[in-house]
Scaffold this active site. Structure first.
Site, PDB file in Angstrom:
ATOM      1  CB  ALA A 171      -0.909   0.002   1.229  1.00 25.44           C
ATOM      2  CB  ILE A 223       4.235   0.719  -3.892  1.00 23.22           C
ATOM      3  CG1 ILE A 223       5.174  -0.265  -3.202  1.00 23.22           C
ATOM      4  CG2 ILE A 223       4.700   1.012  -5.310  1.00 23.22           C
ATOM      5  CD1 ILE A 223       6.624   0.057  -3.322  1.00 23.22           C
ATOM      6  CG  ASP A 253      29.248  25.267 -32.567  1.00 21.65           C
ATOM      7  OD1 ASP A 253      30.483  25.342 -32.508  1.00 21.65           O
ATOM      8  OD2 ASP A 253      28.613  25.274 -33.637  1.00 21.65           O
ATOM      9  CG  ASP A 293      25.461  24.601 -36.149  1.00 22.96           C
ATOM     10  OD1 ASP A 293      26.582  24.252 -35.728  1.00 22.96           O
ATOM     11  OD2 ASP A 293      25.283  25.630 -36.822  1.00 22.96           O
ATOM     12  CG  ASP A 330      28.697  21.144 -32.602  1.00 23.63           C
ATOM     13  OD1 ASP A 330      29.773  21.460 -32.077  1.00 23.63           O
ATOM     14  OD2 ASP A 330      28.094  21.873 -33.411  1.00 23.63           O
ATOM     15  CG  ASN A 384      -3.757   4.109  -3.315  1.00 24.63           C
ATOM     16  OD1 ASN A 384      -3.707   5.084  -2.582  1.00 24.63           O
ATOM     17  ND2 ASN A 384      -3.198   2.949  -3.006  1.00 24.63           N
TER      18      ASN A 384
END
Length: 881
Positions: free
Chosen positions: A288, A290, A334, A622, A626, A715
């Site tokens: 219960a 969890i 960059d 780009d 990279d 729940n």
């Protein structure tokens, strides 16, 4: 073949090493080498199947706990003799949904190598058996002689043997914004970086001008672009802070649940209860505890964040990236195309002995502009876009911006001959027919070279002799622009009465009239400096990493505010970086804000050096160069417009507008997402703690306070909808004035853990209190029903409390989030329906309540708000002290 520095070898040594000659290989030898070295293609890493990807989703610690709890709930129900799969089915549905979402997000995660393969040229001109033939690029082998001309894609790494005005655009590989002028000059140092190897041509780069010939010295995975592919394949993706947080939370919950189960089991034994019964009770309460909805709810909140980010031009490819952005401490960006426009632009112009800004008004017949526009090979495509060398297109664009009619000028001065540019004299000249049968010679090129050929200068239309004072003035302005990292070219002209028999540099480029200087740069994006300032205010440091020259990088960094004008030691070159060990770089990485002339390997080292300090690192880029660092970073940010498919494939997020400013907006959204997940965690765990404490104390007291179906319904109804709706909360005030939370922070930081504890105790106390009261005044069924409804309503009212950890709910607009309001109302209706509707209440073991009982239930449930408000006041006072 072992790796060799062919750029540092003399031509004959290259031929000897590669066992080839200018007449090329024989077809038989080429076939033998193809079998020996393999095809000129990029290999792919081992691909995971869809099933493997699906299974990998279950390796998350939190998911593992959920699966174990599902199994445990089934085992307990069988031992008790009442098989029940409800809990297990719900938990497994949540787990499977989470796995499906994870696999869907991974679908495009390994596109980078495929995009690299697509970049390879489809065909190339090669000399074999002494003849020129066209071959597929994959058939090219080491030792082949390849011919290059404008428009070609270089098919493999070549050591150049001829370079006639050859320029190659290498921005995607090196980050350098201007095409590189190639020559046969051997670099002075063995440690020359890729960008400085001017006698080499690299696979997948583009020839923009001139002609050349080279010998293949590397193919496939041995090429520079192949090394990047290898790095992409071998680079393991780091866990995001969100994934680490979920793992950490899962471990905390496991420990807490085991402790609770052990305490319950131990107390039961001390009370003389049966060991088997207490074991089953302990497991039931542990299950219960969890929060089975948490992984799915955090996934949904992330997905909602991706939608908001998409509206702001940030396209998220991997869900956890949304939240990771919020924790970013370092942005390694960059330069070319990210912080700058990747478009050469005229910024300064020197004429009539004065330096002018490009924004000033100019006369349309300015001779320096006429020279650089006429001595120019730029073309217009069908849509009116400029095609050609970036430096030359910058002149044409400047002319267009100044309302010069380029077409009329070209018609007025028709070109009849030219002396093409070459890298030795660094000049280009064109000859144009004039109506009076004379000829205009337009020349542009390097200022020092051109000045040596000038005898006079144009001073506001008056031609005057070029004396020493004027030459010094011109040189001083040239140097001043160069110190600002501007690329400077000079313009000159002359008139001739007749064409010489031989048109050459010697016969044409002499007795020239100096017209002026033009200074250009790839300028910073106008919004980038503002975005960097906002990032700095948010505690985020921007680091510039580029393949461009040191002076250019330093000048742009100062203009952007990355470094101060008086900083002299904040720039490090790739050559200097090579001289540092990984440990030395780790120790000194905070000193540097700009890295110039770097290679892809350098970028990965820089990212990892910052990560070694436990920093959350974002990398923007780009180019192909990279991609490895984008993958190594905690979050890789690709560019949607200028970015290569390789960089986009390796990234976690793509900027649709290539705007650095969008990153700042995405960071704010990321911070909001983390805050909202934190609210959901606080809400779910305080609710679960309240339930566990209620069941624990009731079990110890011998009370039957809640039926299993009551816990399941609470729940289902009170957990899910409000928790998801919390994901739509607006950003907290001043979220971008806070320091980044970094990796040290987690879901339970900043007061959340203590809030979960005291709020869970309050929920349990109120529920137990109303059950005790009802048992004293009514029957057991009514008491159980009142406890059930009270616990459910407490959680719904409490959902408003978790909007702020310390601040009062009423400091802002508590009902501003309409989706949250709807979620609470719908959850309340579903909760009350199982008590009010006849027949349904029987199924849920609920009794009908009287008016006074309903008043008591609502009154006690609502009391959670003023009680928590009082606790917040106490906590605020404690923090002030």
């Amino acid at each position: 073949m072992s790796e060799q520095n062919f750029f540092s070898m003399e031509e004959q040594e290259v031929f000897a090493t590669l066992d080839s000659s200018k007449s090329g290989l024989s077809s038989q030898e080429a076939k033998h080498r193809l079998e020996k070295y393999g095809e000129n293609i990029l290999e792919e890493g081992e691909k995971r199947s869809l099933l493997q990807k699906f299974i990998d989703q279950f390796k998350d610690f939190m998911i593992a706990i959920l699966v174990i709890s599902a199994i445990a709930s089934v085992v307990v129900s069988f031992v008790e003799g009442e098989p029940d799969f409800h809990d297990a089915i719900i938990i497994m549905l949540v787990v499977i949904l989470n796995a499906v979402l994870g696999v869907a997000q991974e679908a495009k995660a390994e596109e980078a190598v495929n995009a690299l393969k697509k970049m390879a040229s489809p065909a190339a001109r090669v000399i074999r058996d002494g003849h020129t033939l066209s071959l597929k690029s994959e058939e090219i082998v080491i030792g082949d002689i390849v011919l290059l001309e404008a428009g070609d894609v270089v098919p493999a790494d070549l050591r150049l043997l001829e370079a006639n005005s050859l320029k190659i655009e290498e921005a995607a590989l090196t980050g350098e914004s201007v095409p590189v002028e190639k020559s046969l000059t051997i670099p002075e140092t063995q440690e020359a970086g890729i960008g400085d190897r001017i006698n080499m041509a690299f696979s997948s780069t583009n020839v923009t001008y001139g002609r050349g010939m080279g010998i293949v010295c590397a193919t496939g995975m041995s090429t520079e672009v192949g090394k990047i592919a290898s790095m992409l394949v071998s680079e393991k993706e780091s866990k995001t802070p969100l994934q680490e947080n979920q793992d950490q939370l899962g471990k905390w919950l496991t420990i807490a649940i085991l402790i609770i189960a052990a305490i319950i089991f131990g107390i039961g034994l001390l009370q003389g209860r049966e060991a088997t019964v207490m074991l089953l009770t302990a497991i039931s309460i542990a299950v219960a505890a969890i929060p089975e909805g948490l992984p799915a709810i955090s996934t949904i909140i992330l997905a909602l964040g991706t939608r908001t980010m998409a509206d702001k031009q940030a396209l998220v490819r991997k869900l956890p990236a949304v939240e990771t952005l919020g924790g970013t401490e370092i942005i390694c960006s960059d330069k070319t195309g990210t912080l700058t426009l990747n478009q050469m632009t005229v910024e300064k112009i020197f004429y009539n002995n004065e330096l002018h800004d490009s924004t000033e008004d100019i006369v349309s017949d300015l001779t320096v502009l006429r020279s650089v526009i006429l001595a120019n090979d730029t073309k217009f495509d069908a849509t009116g876009n400029l095609i050609g060398d970036p430096t030359e297109t910058a002149f044409i664009q400047f002319g267009l911006d100044k309302h010069i009619n380029i077409s009329d000028m070209l018609s007025q001065y028709p070109r009849i001959a030219e002396v093409p540019f070459d890298s030795d004299r660094k000049l280009m000249s064109t000859i144009h027919q004039l109506p009076d049968n004379r000829y205009l010679v337009a020349v542009k090129g390097a200022p020092d070279q051109l000045l040596n050929r000038c005898v006079s200068y144009d001073n506001n239309g008056t031609i005057e002799a070029l004396n020493e004072d004027t030459q010094q003035l011109i040189s001083a302005n040239n140097s001043a622009m160069a110190r600002q990292a501007l690329r400077v070219l000079a313009g000159a002209y002359t008139f001739i009465d007749a064409l010489p028999e031989t048109i050459s540099s010697e016969t044409i480029e002499k007795d020239l009239i100096f017209a002026g200087l033009v200074g250009m740069i790839d300028p910073e994006r106008t919004e980038a400096a503002e975005a960097i300032a906002v990032a700095k205010q948010a505690g985020i440091r921007t680091i510039m990493i580029t393949g461009d020259h040191r002076d250019t990088a330093e000048a742009i960094a100062k203009r952007l505010g990355i470094i101060e004008d008086n900083q002299t030691d904040a720039v490090l070159t790739g050559a200097q970086l090579d001289g540092l060990s990984d440990e030395e770089l780790r120790q000194h990485v905070a000193q540097y804000s700009v890295y110039a002339r770097v290679s892809p390997e350098h970028k990965v080292r820089i990212v990892k050096a910052w990560q070694s300090h436990n920093k959350v690192v974002a990398m923007t880029g780009d180019g192909v160069n990279d991609a490895p660092s984008l993958k190594a970073a905690d979050i890789g940010i690709g560019m949607g417009i200028t970015g290569t498919e390789v960089s986009k494939g390796a990234s976690d997020m793509v900027l649709a507008d290539d705007n650095f400013k969008t990153i700042v907006a995405a960071v704010e959204e990321g911070r909001k997402v983390f805050s909202n997940i934190q609210k959901a965690v606080q809400y779910l765990l305080s609710a679960n703690l309240g339930e566990v404490l209620t069941l624990f104390i009731a079990t110890m007291a011998g009370w039957s306070i809640l039926a299993p179906i009551h816990i399941l319904w609470i729940n289902l109804v009170t957990d899910v909808f409000p928790a998801i709706a919390l994901g739509l909360e607006e950003s907290d005030k001043g979220v971008m004035q806070l320091k980044p939370r970094g990796k040290s922070s987690n879901f339970l930081s900043n007061g959340v853990l203590e809030s979960i504890i005291y709020q869970g105790i309050l929920e349990a106390s109120l529920t137990l209190g109303i059950y005790w009261y009802a048992e004293m005044h009514y029957n057991h069924l009514v008491a159980q029903t009142m406890a059930f409804v009270t616990l459910g309503l407490i959680q719904l009212f409490h959902a408003f409390n978790v909007k702020y950890v310390y601040d009062s709910l009423f400091t802002s607009k508590p009902f501003q989030n309409k989706w949250f309001n709807y979620a609470v109302v719908v959850s309340a209706m579903l909760l009350l329906a199982v008590v009010i509707i006849p027949g349904v209440n029987t199924f849920f073991d609920s009794a009908s309540l009287s008016g006074i009982q309903w008043l008591i239930v609502f009154g006690v449930a609502f009391s959670i708000i003023p009680i928590v408000e009082l606790c917040k006041i106490i906590l605020r006072l404690a923090h002030k002290r």
